[in-house]
Design an enzyme around this catalytic site. Sequence first.
Site, PDB file in Angstrom:
ATOM      1  CE1 TYR A 128     -61.480 -95.949  40.195  1.00  0.00           C
ATOM      2  CE2 TYR A 128     -62.814 -96.202  42.171  1.00  0.00           C
ATOM      3  CZ  TYR A 128     -61.632 -95.821  41.569  1.00  0.00           C
ATOM      4  OH  TYR A 128     -60.602 -95.334  42.330  1.00  0.00           O
ATOM      5  CB  SER A 129     -65.601 -98.926  43.586  1.00  0.00           C
ATOM      6  OG  SER A 129     -65.831 -99.149  44.955  1.00  0.00           O
ATOM      7  CB  ALA A 130     -69.437-101.916  43.934  1.00  0.00           C
ATOM      8  CG  HIS A 148     -62.170 -96.353  46.678  1.00  0.00           C
ATOM      9  ND1 HIS A 148     -61.679 -97.407  45.945  1.00  0.00           N
ATOM     10  CD2 HIS A 148     -63.521 -96.397  46.516  1.00  0.00           C
ATOM     11  CE1 HIS A 148     -62.674 -98.045  45.381  1.00  0.00           C
ATOM     12  NE2 HIS A 148     -63.810 -97.456  45.704  1.00  0.00           N
TER      13      HIS A 148
END
Length: 542
Positions: A217-219, A453
């Site tokens: 997820y995300s980074a 987010h």
Amino acid sequence: MDTLSRSPSILHLGTHGFIQGSLIRETLTPAHTRDVEKASDVFLARYYGGVRYALPPQKRWRLARPLPPDYVYGTETSPAQCEGPAVLCPQEDSGTEGASEDCFQCIVWTPVGEPPEGGWPVIFYIHGGFLQFGSPNDTNVVRLLGETDLKCVIVAPVYRVAVLGFLSSLELEKDAATVNQPCGNQGFWDQRMALEWTREYAHFFGGNVLNITVAGYSAGSYSVFHQLAHDLYLPTDQSVIRQAIMFSNGPGVQPKSAAGAQEQFDELLTVLDIPLDTPHAEKLSILNNIPVTKLIDASLRVQHHQYRPWNDGHFISKELFYDIDNGAFAQRMIERDVRLMNGECRDEHFVYGTWHTPTNSLAALRQRLEADYPPDVCDALVNLYYPSGQLPPDCTDWQDAFGRIYADIQVHMLERGFANALCRAGASHLLYRYRIEYRVNCVALPPEWGVTHSSDLAMWLWGNGARLEEHEKLIVKAALIDPLVQFVNRSDVQWTDGVHIQRVRRLRDDGVVDVWMDEMWEKGVRVWEMVRRSQGGRMAKL
């Protein structure tokens, strides 16, 4: 997990000895659910925390060392204790409690019961945090494994972040060369080492090492992209990844150059009062002996305070983005039949607008962007998004503008440019795109932020330690978990009613699943091409 009860669970790792984790159960009462008339125990999952996957490097910033073939965790009478959390990599605001530079551990969750013939599928899950913070301890998949049809082994590694994970320079490159190692991108190498450990050890946990999905997820999603790219360029017999899931992030831009990495390194030396003309070996000796808390504090006081990968030519191919454009990347996916799930939340920008936000001016926004992206990309973005130098009418201030442009580059626009490149090369059948506009009630973020987010993590992880309401479970199961189960099991996925790359599976804000014709597609392709040209990209024509 602290609201659930545990009992010891000892696992035999063959010649590598024994570890002791936890069998996690929940006592259901009529107050919890209408499906029971009296209290009863439900076994949800097994948990093994702080399982070592590598040995620490001999020096700060070198690569971790793989476990030797004869490594033993513990004995039958004295198993290694793996019931608690994993060690945290030292990071911003972490203090020292529970943190160590020897952080090469992972968490493993498994379903309860006997695995099927061949083993459960394996998900290698990479946590997010801008590559600057985070740990797998913030992930809770106990109810996901215990209450849904997703039965798989989940491995989540700790990896070095920020200045410890992504610092590089000529000085560090010379030091790494003395032990025949590449320089920089230590966090990515940590993830890869944990992934290779997963290939070697997952069968002890009941996993099928021939069916490993790398997700994040995300980074963590950005990391998935680079792990997939690295894996695709390895010989087939060294390949580990069979499919990938990129939650709320895209491929980003071609990473910074050696010159950009050196500039950041020199800034750090200056903040630490280390003269730039100090001999190389002495610089590194000083840096290696600085207490980690002082090092992290100094790392946040430089202009380029975000530590991200560099274009090293070892972990990251210098031709990577050209290969995406000319179709070579997609062809490798096709040859190995690697499927990719990638998508977004509707309101990504609200959270992004809180991360090291600039002061309220275009100049400050431009300077803040350069903490993450190469200068040529920043110039191109500012010229495209703010051609008049004025605040766009849909933004309340320049901080809001930063959150929106940052969300576009991290997620919305570049994931579309990437999808377009894969489609042009004939790989659209391998790509599963989604969009989430629905939010469950257990999300702790401000309601006015909408579906921002990370708000969807509570759905993908079935509460992620909280509880979904009963009506939410029905929606989330049909919209997300059922197709996720199909994807992870490498079966046919019931996704959309068409194969057009711009037709996106969408979970609407009323809980209904439909097919959304991507309204942001043309802008995404335009931004991708602009970014590529700004970096001297050779836009291949297929």
